[in-house]
Design a protein around this motif. Structure first.
Motif, PDB file in Angstrom:
ATOM      1  N   GLU A 147      41.333  14.881  -1.037  1.00 61.63           N
ATOM      2  CA  GLU A 147      41.004  16.131  -1.445  1.00 61.63           C
ATOM      3  C   GLU A 147      41.915  17.182  -1.282  1.00 61.63           C
ATOM      4  O   GLU A 147      42.225  17.104   0.207  1.00 61.63           O
ATOM      5  N   ARG A 148      42.531  18.167  -1.920  1.00 61.82           N
ATOM      6  CA  ARG A 148      43.205  19.246  -1.866  1.00 61.82           C
ATOM      7  C   ARG A 148      44.598  18.823  -0.541  1.00 61.82           C
ATOM      8  O   ARG A 148      44.308  19.155   0.552  1.00 61.82           O
ATOM      9  N   CYS A 149      45.038  17.947  -0.984  1.00 57.93           N
ATOM     10  CA  CYS A 149      46.128  17.584   0.103  1.00 57.93           C
ATOM     11  C   CYS A 149      47.496  17.332  -0.669  1.00 57.93           C
ATOM     12  O   CYS A 149      47.679  17.094  -1.977  1.00 57.93           O
ATOM     13  N   GLU A 150      48.580  16.929   0.126  1.00 56.18           N
ATOM     14  CA  GLU A 150      49.779  16.883  -0.516  1.00 56.18           C
ATOM     15  C   GLU A 150      50.620  15.665   0.085  1.00 56.18           C
ATOM     16  O   GLU A 150      50.383  15.407   1.280  1.00 56.18           O
ATOM     17  N   LEU A 151      51.176  14.891  -0.731  1.00 51.16           N
ATOM     18  CA  LEU A 151      51.723  13.500  -0.455  1.00 51.16           C
ATOM     19  C   LEU A 151      53.063  13.445  -0.953  1.00 51.16           C
ATOM     20  O   LEU A 151      53.396  13.678  -2.079  1.00 51.16           O
ATOM     21  N   GLY A 152      54.031  13.455   0.161  1.00 48.39           N
ATOM     22  CA  GLY A 152      55.322  13.020  -0.295  1.00 48.39           C
ATOM     23  C   GLY A 152      55.690  11.825  -0.839  1.00 48.39           C
ATOM     24  O   GLY A 152      54.959  10.989  -1.317  1.00 48.39           O
ATOM     25  N   ASP A 153      56.811  11.878  -1.417  1.00 47.22           N
ATOM     26  CA  ASP A 153      57.400  10.400  -2.046  1.00 47.22           C
ATOM     27  C   ASP A 153      57.107   9.244  -1.045  1.00 47.22           C
ATOM     28  O   ASP A 153      57.164   9.365   0.236  1.00 47.22           O
ATOM     29  N   GLY A 154      56.641   8.234  -1.722  1.00 47.87           N
ATOM     30  CA  GLY A 154      56.376   6.826  -1.045  1.00 47.87           C
ATOM     31  C   GLY A 154      55.162   6.839   0.097  1.00 47.87           C
ATOM     32  O   GLY A 154      55.144   5.901   0.668  1.00 47.87           O
ATOM     33  N   VAL A 155      54.229   7.918  -0.046  1.00 45.81           N
ATOM     34  CA  VAL A 155      53.109   7.868   0.803  1.00 45.81           C
ATOM     35  C   VAL A 155      52.481   6.686   0.338  1.00 45.81           C
ATOM     36  O   VAL A 155      52.006   6.539  -0.494  1.00 45.81           O
ATOM     37  N   LEU A 156      52.004   5.923   1.440  1.00 42.85           N
ATOM     38  CA  LEU A 156      51.043   5.006   1.295  1.00 42.85           C
ATOM     39  C   LEU A 156      49.627   5.028   1.881  1.00 42.85           C
ATOM     40  O   LEU A 156      49.585   5.196   3.181  1.00 42.85           O
TER      41      LEU A 156
ATOM     42  N   ASN B 123      43.618  20.473   3.308  1.00 37.33           N
ATOM     43  CA  ASN B 123      44.899  21.017   4.056  1.00 37.33           C
ATOM     44  C   ASN B 123      45.383  20.003   5.090  1.00 37.33           C
ATOM     45  O   ASN B 123      45.928  20.149   6.018  1.00 37.33           O
ATOM     46  N   THR B 124      45.935  18.890   4.138  1.00 29.60           N
ATOM     47  CA  THR B 124      46.588  18.050   4.807  1.00 29.60           C
ATOM     48  C   THR B 124      47.911  17.672   4.217  1.00 29.60           C
ATOM     49  O   THR B 124      47.919  17.979   2.889  1.00 29.60           O
ATOM     50  N   VAL B 125      48.924  17.744   4.655  1.00 36.27           N
ATOM     51  CA  VAL B 125      50.469  17.446   4.284  1.00 36.27           C
ATOM     52  C   VAL B 125      50.898  16.078   4.881  1.00 36.27           C
ATOM     53  O   VAL B 125      51.116  16.117   5.962  1.00 36.27           O
ATOM     54  N   LEU B 126      50.996  15.282   3.988  1.00 28.36           N
ATOM     55  CA  LEU B 126      51.670  13.955   4.583  1.00 28.36           C
ATOM     56  C   LEU B 126      53.149  13.744   3.814  1.00 28.36           C
ATOM     57  O   LEU B 126      53.247  13.571   2.916  1.00 28.36           O
ATOM     58  N   ALA B 127      54.072  13.888   4.974  1.00 27.34           N
ATOM     59  CA  ALA B 127      55.386  13.820   4.469  1.00 27.34           C
ATOM     60  C   ALA B 127      55.813  12.451   3.721  1.00 27.34           C
ATOM     61  O   ALA B 127      54.825  11.563   3.838  1.00 27.34           O
TER      62      ALA B 127
ATOM     63  N   HIS C  62      40.606   2.751   6.631  1.00 24.75           N
ATOM     64  CA  HIS C  62      39.343   3.324   7.246  1.00 24.75           C
ATOM     65  C   HIS C  62      40.178   4.594   8.010  1.00 24.75           C
ATOM     66  O   HIS C  62      39.713   4.914   9.317  1.00 24.75           O
ATOM     67  N   ALA C  63      41.276   5.281   7.562  1.00 26.93           N
ATOM     68  CA  ALA C  63      41.883   6.237   8.560  1.00 26.93           C
ATOM     69  C   ALA C  63      41.623   7.764   7.890  1.00 26.93           C
ATOM     70  O   ALA C  63      41.130   7.660   6.516  1.00 26.93           O
ATOM     71  N   GLU C  64      41.173   8.479   8.549  1.00 30.45           N
ATOM     72  CA  GLU C  64      40.765   9.780   8.298  1.00 30.45           C
ATOM     73  C   GLU C  64      41.896  10.873   8.762  1.00 30.45           C
ATOM     74  O   GLU C  64      42.091  10.889   9.765  1.00 30.45           O
ATOM     75  N   VAL C  65      42.058  11.891   7.967  1.00 33.24           N
ATOM     76  CA  VAL C  65      43.077  12.878   8.219  1.00 33.24           C
ATOM     77  C   VAL C  65      42.571  14.014   7.680  1.00 33.24           C
ATOM     78  O   VAL C  65      42.345  14.108   6.319  1.00 33.24           O
ATOM     79  N   LYS C  66      42.635  15.143   8.465  1.00 32.03           N
ATOM     80  CA  LYS C  66      42.257  16.390   8.053  1.00 32.03           C
ATOM     81  C   LYS C  66      42.815  17.568   8.570  1.00 32.03           C
ATOM     82  O   LYS C  66      43.115  17.619   9.599  1.00 32.03           O
ATOM     83  N   ASN C  67      43.113  18.624   7.569  1.00 29.73           N
ATOM     84  CA  ASN C  67      43.683  19.676   8.323  1.00 29.73           C
ATOM     85  C   ASN C  67      44.860  19.596   9.286  1.00 29.73           C
ATOM     86  O   ASN C  67      44.874  20.157  10.042  1.00 29.73           O
ATOM     87  N   SER C  68      45.783  18.668   8.686  1.00 28.20           N
ATOM     88  CA  SER C  68      47.006  18.243   9.574  1.00 28.20           C
ATOM     89  C   SER C  68      48.164  18.344   8.745  1.00 28.20           C
ATOM     90  O   SER C  68      48.365  17.953   7.575  1.00 28.20           O
TER      91      SER C  68
END
Ligand code: UD1
Ligand code: MG
Length: 454
Positions: free
Chosen positions: A313-322, A332-336, A344-350
């Protein structure tokens, strides 16, 4: 906008049959208020901003429309004829006037254009749209003479008992000759089953031919009066959206169980697996693979993104993110590019830098993680001290051993190495090894000396 034909949208009804605190035309369809579909279709067909009749004091609808339409108020909901009569003198055009009901979100702009063109093709008092839906209940029926001209519209509740019921239904979409329309509205009476001023009664008051255009796709005339019709419209819209995706080069494994909001964009050669939901402003690049059973809301993704059965939800994923299975990526998560999340991983506001791997059962909250970092399984950033949230900052190329506990606020310098099972509540300098755990002690020969188990 330009100076196209004049258009009025009626949206001031109470929507009683919805049984809702929310005005009917604000109920979401494909992720946005259903009135907006009507406004979009009308603007696209006429090239100008419509007048929308809203209920007195309905600030929610007014705020929604902003400057895409001119809002006028109906004092009390006394019927569709009274709603149109609420358009004040300066906004009453004497040329062709397109009138559309605000609860008919499936109308296509091409259909409205066809109706306007038909009206312009010969002198007429009115041209109206009709359809033959599978379920016509609640709709007005169109009565024609032997030559095919429309004589009148009879509301279902006012059909004379025992007489044959016409199959053709009134879509609630009309082009009127303005010069005749406005005076005729003042001649409406309320002697009908609902004691309302029916716009449909105007048809019989006009002089000059009233013609009908039949819409080939009966789904277009579906008006939303209750929540069953809302669900039916949702299914039609969903199918249209998924069809458009497929025609644009996206493989949809199972269109029936794929739920995609109208505004979603997916790049070509992407594959959407069964039971996947793409909501809101989600935009994905080319060659992505999503699902099965993924839910993405307002996600911006690059090319080649792969997401398993996870919620994002409401996040950005760069090319090739898995993103593996059963993960949760929160707002508010940006995964480059190239970031990998295990199961089962959780990432928030990161923010997470390129090429970083966050392994299974890890929880990365309120963190800034550098590039090429390895976060071992079961690592947790402890962001909350009971009063406030704090950030964890992890440099580039850091190795965090499995099952580490990082107590924020804390910084791990570039290239540092955290031994597995560490409890880290002090900053770690760049390049250092941090071992935040008790030393292992081996007791020689202990097994032979231990008491025998029965
Ligand atoms: C209306 C038509 C019916 C047609 C159907 C198509 C009349 C009398 N009946 O019935 O012939 O087959 O639409 O969907 O016109 N509205 C106002 N003010 C009011 C009442 C209604 O602005 O006082 C608005 C509503 O917000 C709605 C639209 O007019 O967007 C139609 O009203 P609704 O009550 O839904 O009419 P239907 O019963 O569907
Ligand atoms: Mg209706």
């Amino acid at each position: 906008m330009g100076d196209g034909p004049h258009a009025v949208i009626l949206a001031a009804g109470q929507g009683k049959r919805m049984r809702s605190a929310l005005p009917k035309v604000l109920h979401p369809l494909g992720g946005r208020p259903l009135l907006l579909y009507v406004v979009d279709a009308v603007r696209s067909a006429t090239g100008s901003a419509p007048v929308v009749v809203i209920a007195r004091g309905d600030t929610a609808v007014r705020d929604l429309l902003g400057d895409v339409a001119t809002c006028v108020q109906q004092e009390t909901a006394m019927g569709t004829g009274d709603a149109l009569r609420s358009v004040p003198e300066p906004l009453r055009d004497s040329g062709p006037v397109l009138v559309v009901h605000g609860d008919s979100p499936l109308l296509r702009p091409e259909t409205l254009q066809r109706l306007l063109a038909a009206h312009a093709s010969s002198p007429r008092a009115c041209t109206l749209l009709l359809g033959i839906p599978a379920d016509p209940s609640g709709m007005g029926r169109v009565v024609r003479d032997a030559a095919g001209h429309v004589l009148r519209i009879v509301e279902e509740a006012d059909l004379p008992p025992g007489e044959a019921v016409p199959l053709e239904c009134n879509a609630g979409v009309y082009v009127f000759d303005g010069a005749q329309l406005w005076p005729a509205l003042d001649r409406l009476r309320t002697a009908n089953a609902q004691s309302e001023y029916y716009l449909t009664d105007v048809v019989a008051l006009l002089t000059g031919p009233v013609e009908a255009v039949v819409v080939p796709d009966p789904d277009e005339v579906l008006g939303i009066n209750d929540r069953r019709q809302l669900a039916a419209a949702e299914a039609v819209l969903r199918r249209r959206t998924v069809d458009a995706l497929m025609l644009a080069g996206v493989t949809v494994e199972d269109p029936v169980t794929t739920y995609v909001d109208a505004g979603v964009v997916v790049g070509r050669d992407s594959v959407i697996h069964a039971m996947t939901t793409l909501r809101g402003a989600t935009r994905l690049g080319a060659g992505c693979e999503i699902g099965p059973m993924a839910i993405l809301t307002d996600v911006r993704g690059g090319d080649g993104v792969v997401v398993g059965s996870s919620h994002l939800e409401r996040c950005e994923l760069g090319d090739g993110v898995l993103v593996g299975s059963y993960c949760r990526v929160r707002p508010n998560t940006v995964l480059a590019s190239g970031v990998e999340l295990g199961t089962h991983a959780e990432v928030k506001n990161s923010t997470v830098g390129a090429g970083t791997r966050i392994s299974h059962f890890s929880c990365v909250l309120d963190s800034d993680v550098g590039e090429a970092v390895n976060i071992g399984a079961g690592t947790v950033t402890c962001n909350y001290d009971g009063d406030a949230k704090h950030r964890t900052t992890i440099g580039n190329r850091v190795f965090v051993g499995t099952n580490s506990t990082l107590v924020a606020p804390v910084r791990l310098g570039d290239g540092s190495y955290i031994g597995a099972g560490s409890f880290i509540d002090q900053d770690v300098p760049a390049g250092a090894l941090a071992l935040g755990r008790s030393r292992q002690r081996n007791v020689e020969g202990w097994s032979a000396r231990r008491p025998l188990r029965s």
